[in-house]
Design an enzyme around this catalytic site. Sequence first.
Site, PDB file in Angstrom:
ATOM      1  N   PHE A  11       8.712 -11.071  15.811  1.00 40.86           N
ATOM      2  CA  PHE A  11       9.178 -12.357  15.190  1.00 40.86           C
ATOM      3  C   PHE A  11      10.451 -12.661  14.618  1.00 40.86           C
ATOM      4  O   PHE A  11      11.156 -13.230  15.145  1.00 40.86           O
ATOM      5  CB  PHE A  11       8.034 -12.859  14.357  1.00 40.86           C
ATOM      6  CG  PHE A  11       8.169 -14.019  13.407  1.00 40.86           C
ATOM      7  CD1 PHE A  11       8.524 -15.224  13.890  1.00 40.86           C
ATOM      8  CD2 PHE A  11       7.600 -13.865  11.925  1.00 40.86           C
ATOM      9  CE1 PHE A  11       8.669 -16.095  12.845  1.00 40.86           C
ATOM     10  CE2 PHE A  11       7.930 -14.874  11.191  1.00 40.86           C
ATOM     11  CZ  PHE A  11       8.578 -15.974  11.472  1.00 40.86           C
ATOM     12  N   THR A  36       5.059  -2.957  21.339  1.00 38.80           N
ATOM     13  CA  THR A  36       3.619  -2.923  21.001  1.00 38.80           C
ATOM     14  C   THR A  36       3.021  -4.318  21.296  1.00 38.80           C
ATOM     15  O   THR A  36       3.579  -5.183  21.907  1.00 38.80           O
ATOM     16  CB  THR A  36       3.469  -2.677  19.313  1.00 38.80           C
ATOM     17  OG1 THR A  36       3.999  -3.796  18.652  1.00 38.80           O
ATOM     18  CG2 THR A  36       4.252  -1.459  19.148  1.00 38.80           C
ATOM     19  N   THR A 120       9.662  -6.069   2.452  1.00 35.74           N
ATOM     20  CA  THR A 120       9.035  -7.274   2.034  1.00 35.74           C
ATOM     21  C   THR A 120       8.677  -7.356   0.695  1.00 35.74           C
ATOM     22  O   THR A 120       8.767  -6.343  -0.017  1.00 35.74           O
ATOM     23  CB  THR A 120       7.605  -6.848   2.548  1.00 35.74           C
ATOM     24  OG1 THR A 120       6.545  -7.843   2.219  1.00 35.74           O
ATOM     25  CG2 THR A 120       7.040  -5.600   2.531  1.00 35.74           C
ATOM     26  N   GLU A 122       5.686  -7.800  -0.833  1.00 34.54           N
ATOM     27  CA  GLU A 122       4.618  -7.381  -0.969  1.00 34.54           C
ATOM     28  C   GLU A 122       4.752  -5.555  -1.473  1.00 34.54           C
ATOM     29  O   GLU A 122       3.796  -5.069  -1.986  1.00 34.54           O
ATOM     30  CB  GLU A 122       3.704  -6.808   0.309  1.00 34.54           C
ATOM     31  CG  GLU A 122       3.462  -8.423   0.936  1.00 34.54           C
ATOM     32  CD  GLU A 122       2.423  -8.092   2.117  1.00 34.54           C
ATOM     33  OE1 GLU A 122       1.648  -7.020   2.065  1.00 34.54           O
ATOM     34  OE2 GLU A 122       2.280  -9.175   2.504  1.00 34.54           O
ATOM     35  N   TYR A 147      -0.431  -1.253   4.855  1.00 31.33           N
ATOM     36  CA  TYR A 147       0.931  -1.777   5.124  1.00 31.33           C
ATOM     37  C   TYR A 147       2.037  -1.915   3.950  1.00 31.33           C
ATOM     38  O   TYR A 147       2.944  -1.277   4.381  1.00 31.33           O
ATOM     39  CB  TYR A 147       0.609  -3.444   5.731  1.00 31.33           C
ATOM     40  CG  TYR A 147       1.944  -4.164   5.832  1.00 31.33           C
ATOM     41  CD1 TYR A 147       3.091  -3.716   6.580  1.00 31.33           C
ATOM     42  CD2 TYR A 147       2.294  -5.187   5.060  1.00 31.33           C
ATOM     43  CE1 TYR A 147       4.008  -4.521   6.831  1.00 31.33           C
ATOM     44  CE2 TYR A 147       3.481  -5.948   5.104  1.00 31.33           C
ATOM     45  CZ  TYR A 147       4.429  -5.625   5.781  1.00 31.33           C
ATOM     46  OH  TYR A 147       5.633  -6.342   6.076  1.00 31.33           O
ATOM     47  N   PHE A 187      -1.145 -15.959   9.551  1.00 31.72           N
ATOM     48  CA  PHE A 187      -2.159 -17.113   9.082  1.00 31.72           C
ATOM     49  C   PHE A 187      -1.632 -18.495   9.665  1.00 31.72           C
ATOM     50  O   PHE A 187      -2.615 -19.374  10.216  1.00 31.72           O
ATOM     51  CB  PHE A 187      -1.385 -17.257   7.545  1.00 31.72           C
ATOM     52  CG  PHE A 187      -2.134 -18.393   6.877  1.00 31.72           C
ATOM     53  CD1 PHE A 187      -3.500 -18.811   6.860  1.00 31.72           C
ATOM     54  CD2 PHE A 187      -1.456 -19.155   5.852  1.00 31.72           C
ATOM     55  CE1 PHE A 187      -4.276 -19.822   6.203  1.00 31.72           C
ATOM     56  CE2 PHE A 187      -2.054 -20.194   5.286  1.00 31.72           C
ATOM     57  CZ  PHE A 187      -3.345 -20.652   5.355  1.00 31.72           C
ATOM     58  N   PRO A 189       0.338 -19.525  12.337  1.00 32.77           N
ATOM     59  CA  PRO A 189       0.154 -19.508  14.044  1.00 32.77           C
ATOM     60  C   PRO A 189      -1.244 -19.585  14.182  1.00 32.77           C
ATOM     61  O   PRO A 189      -1.561 -20.210  15.572  1.00 32.77           O
ATOM     62  CB  PRO A 189       1.161 -18.929  14.527  1.00 32.77           C
ATOM     63  CG  PRO A 189       1.405 -17.824  13.417  1.00 32.77           C
ATOM     64  CD  PRO A 189       1.326 -18.379  12.210  1.00 32.77           C
ATOM     65  N   LEU A 203      -9.958 -19.839   6.636  1.00 30.38           N
ATOM     66  CA  LEU A 203      -9.364 -19.678   5.225  1.00 30.38           C
ATOM     67  C   LEU A 203      -9.980 -18.582   4.494  1.00 30.38           C
ATOM     68  O   LEU A 203     -11.352 -18.560   4.415  1.00 30.38           O
ATOM     69  CB  LEU A 203      -9.466 -20.780   4.241  1.00 30.38           C
ATOM     70  CG  LEU A 203      -8.411 -21.263   3.356  1.00 30.38           C
ATOM     71  CD1 LEU A 203      -7.210 -20.991   3.524  1.00 30.38           C
ATOM     72  CD2 LEU A 203      -8.683 -22.615   2.780  1.00 30.38           C
TER      73      LEU A 203
END
Length: 331
Positions: A11, A36, A120, A122, A147, A187, A189, A203
């Site tokens: 992406f 992948t 990220t 995160e 992740y 989420f 797309p 959701l």
Amino acid sequence: MKVLVTGGAGFIGANFVHQTIADYPQAQVTVLDKLTYAGNLSSLDGLGERVKLVVGDIADRDTVDPLVADVDLVVHFAAESHNDNSLRDPSPFIQTNLVGTFQLLEAVRRHNVRYHHISTDEVYGDLELDDPAKFTPATPYNPSSPYSASKAGSDLLVRAWVRSFGVEATISNCSNNYGPYQHIEKFIPRQITNLIDGVRPKLYGAGLNVRDWIHVRDHNTAVWAIIEKGRIGETYLIGADGELDNKSVVELILELMGHDPSDYDHVNDRPGHDLRYAIDATKLRETTGWEPRFKDFRSGLADTIAWYRDNEHWWRAQKAEVEAKYAAQGQ
Ligand code: NAD
Ligand code: DAU
């Protein structure tokens, strides 16, 4: 200028390659991508002879070494990137995000090549919903999922290679991206393509979790700003003040696609689901002068919806398998 872009069929990487070809006429890009499930060759269609694709694994030393030796700059996007997948099977996350980053760092060390590491927000864990605080470069690392833990580990490897070996690296930690070429497991797309298929959006839990949305093109202009103006060894947080809760995003997608905004389903929550992400991008703005251009989320989302409507051939083949995986876990 020769640039190696890892994960360039994914992406953000694919958007980065398109932007680089358009904005840097002297750039020659080599994409290293394993293709992948998340890589899509057609994301690189129409780019011409200035882009070369090598299909291979960043964790393979013999693949990585000659490619790094031949460039001036490595921009490392390749990763296993989806939290839900890391909860099903963490193994590829350890291999690609940690071992892969290690191999790239060793190669840039051997060949003295400038390196930019894409990471990220995160890695910082999450914030309370009612906390006015935002993540800054001083926030302690506190990742929640396999992740985010693997990304945090990869960031720390970069810092160690800078300090111990003098590798010329910068790191950026960005918030949630949206825009064209995003895999339909994610989420936004997922909900757009559900609605195209006549399926109600899903959701997780109550939908109150907050994400800090940034258009992918703004992420990538920030990456170039850091490459050009950032200080070696430093970390920059990228964000565009786009905090929204998931329920509001789903309601907006429904409205923009001509549906009743309450026409969605609540499904099982994600285990360990981070509550809120929010970025303070002051350091990036003050050091580089970067500013986001896609500040209107409603209009960026409308363009993204149009892109998925116009490019069904790009995502259709993956839809049934993605939804089967979610259905198996009540999502
Ligand atoms: P993505 O999953 O869409 O793309 C990842 C790409 O990496 C794919 O093309 C895949 O084929 C490739 N890849 C995976 N394993 C590989 C390996 N071992 N060797 C070579 N190529 C491999 O991911 P994305 O959303 O574009 O994310 C790109 C980077 O940006 C990641 O490092 C991610 O952690 C980071 N990031 C993403 C977001 C976001 O919102 N998507 C936000 C901040 C940071
Ligand atoms: O913050 C940056 C991170 O953003 C990146 O590091 C990750 O690579 C990227 O995937 C993204 O992580 P999230 O877990 O925030 O993104 P995701 O698209 O999976 O989910 C966004 C929010 O929406 C999250 O709170 C979970 C929720 N969600 C997700 C899906 C797929 C739903 O409510 N329903 C869904 O169907």
